[in-house]
Write an enzyme that holds these catalytic residues in place. Structure first.
Site, PDB file in Angstrom:
ATOM      1  N   TYR A  80       0.829  -1.203   0.000  1.00 38.78           N
ATOM      2  CA  TYR A  80       0.000   0.000   0.000  1.00 38.78           C
ATOM      3  C   TYR A  80       0.860   1.248   0.000  1.00 38.78           C
ATOM      4  O   TYR A  80       2.063   1.202   0.266  1.00 38.78           O
ATOM      5  CB  TYR A  80      -0.946   0.002   1.210  1.00 38.78           C
TER       6      TYR A  80
ATOM      7  N   LYS B 122       6.563  -2.070   1.709  1.00 38.95           N
ATOM      8  CA  LYS B 122       5.426  -1.468   2.417  1.00 38.95           C
ATOM      9  C   LYS B 122       4.207  -2.380   2.285  1.00 38.95           C
ATOM     10  O   LYS B 122       3.295  -2.141   1.488  1.00 38.95           O
ATOM     11  CB  LYS B 122       5.134  -0.069   1.884  1.00 38.95           C
TER      12      LYS B 122
ATOM     13  N   GLU C 280      12.589   2.630  13.678  1.00 39.89           N
ATOM     14  CA  GLU C 280      11.752   3.706  13.131  1.00 39.89           C
ATOM     15  C   GLU C 280      10.501   3.807  13.973  1.00 39.89           C
ATOM     16  O   GLU C 280      10.284   3.020  14.896  1.00 39.89           O
ATOM     17  CB  GLU C 280      11.385   3.408  11.677  1.00 39.89           C
TER      18      GLU C 280
ATOM     19  N   LEU D  68      11.533   1.050   6.548  1.00 45.66           N
ATOM     20  CA  LEU D  68      10.889   1.473   5.316  1.00 45.66           C
ATOM     21  C   LEU D  68      11.540   2.765   4.829  1.00 45.66           C
ATOM     22  O   LEU D  68      11.704   3.699   5.615  1.00 45.66           O
ATOM     23  CB  LEU D  68       9.398   1.712   5.556  1.00 45.66           C
TER      24      LEU D  68
END
Length: 283
Positions: free
Chosen positions: A33, A147, A179, A204
């Site tokens: 996505y 992702k 993250e 990511l």
């Protein structure tokens, strides 16, 4: 009647949207996505988001069969049909539909769905005052550079952080911050260096992170791409996180430690202004 959404080549009212029971995104999380910010009716950093979408699809060998221009056309049509001024446009691509089996056929037809969400992205109280982030062990798989729609680890971490009184959460693995659960973590050292992790399979690659890095380079601001510890983060002069839905978000507390003086610092304010100016938003 609610929003107009996009499902498998058609724009339909959300009440009429249907996704098959045997969609692999539903059964296996076999989907990717992207979320693009929309400010003043314009998409922000969308080329970066579509580039990352294409990369995620390649990594999972999902052959969408649509060009970047065609996908952008779907996004633009969603924004127009929903008269969206501020918020996000969401896209998800699943590998397709077939009876449940871990193994998949290369003949499956990928499914693209999309929708908009109205949301105030600029001038929020959180961006003015900053947020608190909890620290939690990173529970996710090892290909975080893709992702995917497999977000249960992030859901659990965010829910636990909220229950503990925090606004968000940064994840930690092997003694290092990876993250945020849905953002890229940054800290600013006492001598003005911006620290954030380099691209790898552990995190990511952030589109807002990359756009901000280009702006920093133009302003001759030093960015050091390296991992940092929770202690380094808590001892930093300033901290912030970036994402499409939060833009440049000040972080004023990490775990039980206040960052700096507990207020968004001057460098973070400068970075917020740089990003909004580049996005065409009056500062």
């Amino acid at each position: 009647m609610g929003r107009i959404v996009y499902v498998h080549g058609q724009f339909v009212p959300e009440e009429e949207a249907r996704i098959g029971l045997f969609d692999r995104g539903f059964l296996f999380g076999d989907a990717v996505y992207e979320v693009t910010a929309v400010i003043g009716g314009r998409m922000i950093d969308n080329d970066l988001h579509l580039g990352r979408l294409e990369r995620s699809l390649r990594e999972l060998a999902i052959p969408l069969g649509l060009s970047r221009k065609e996908i952008a056309g779907v996004q633009a049509e969603l924004i127009a049909r929903n008269a969206l001024l501020d918020g996000t446009v969401y896209l998800q691509v699943s590998r397709g539909e077939a009876d449940r089996d871990f193994l998949y056929s290369d003949a499956l037809a990928p499914r693209l769905v999309g929708f908009t969400q109205a949301k105030t992205l600029t001038g929020t109280k959180a961006q003015q005052d900053g947020i608190s982030v909890d620290l939690a062990d990173d529970p996710r798989w090892h290909r975080r550079d893709i992702k995917t729609a497999m977000l249960l680890g992030q859901v659990m971490a965010k829910q636990a952080a909220r229950a503990r009184g925090f606004d968000d959460v940064w994840l930690v693995e092997n003694g290092l911050v990876t993250e945020g659960a849905s953002s890229t973590a940054h800290v600013i050292t006492g001598d003005g260096r911006i620290l954030t992790r380099a691209a790898s399979r552990a995190t990511l690659p952030g589109c807002t992170q990359r756009a901000l890095a280009l702006l920093c380079a133009a302003e001759d601001l030093a960015i050091e791409e390296r991992a940092f510890t929770p202690n380094e983060a808590q001892a930093a002069a300033e901290a912030f996180q970036t994402s499409a839905s939060s833009l440049v978000m000040p972080v004023v507390r990490i775990g039980e430690r206040v960052v700096g003086n507990g207020k968004p610092g001057p460098m973070t304010r400068k970075l917020q202004a740089l990003y909004l100016e580049a996005a065409g938003v009056p500062v």
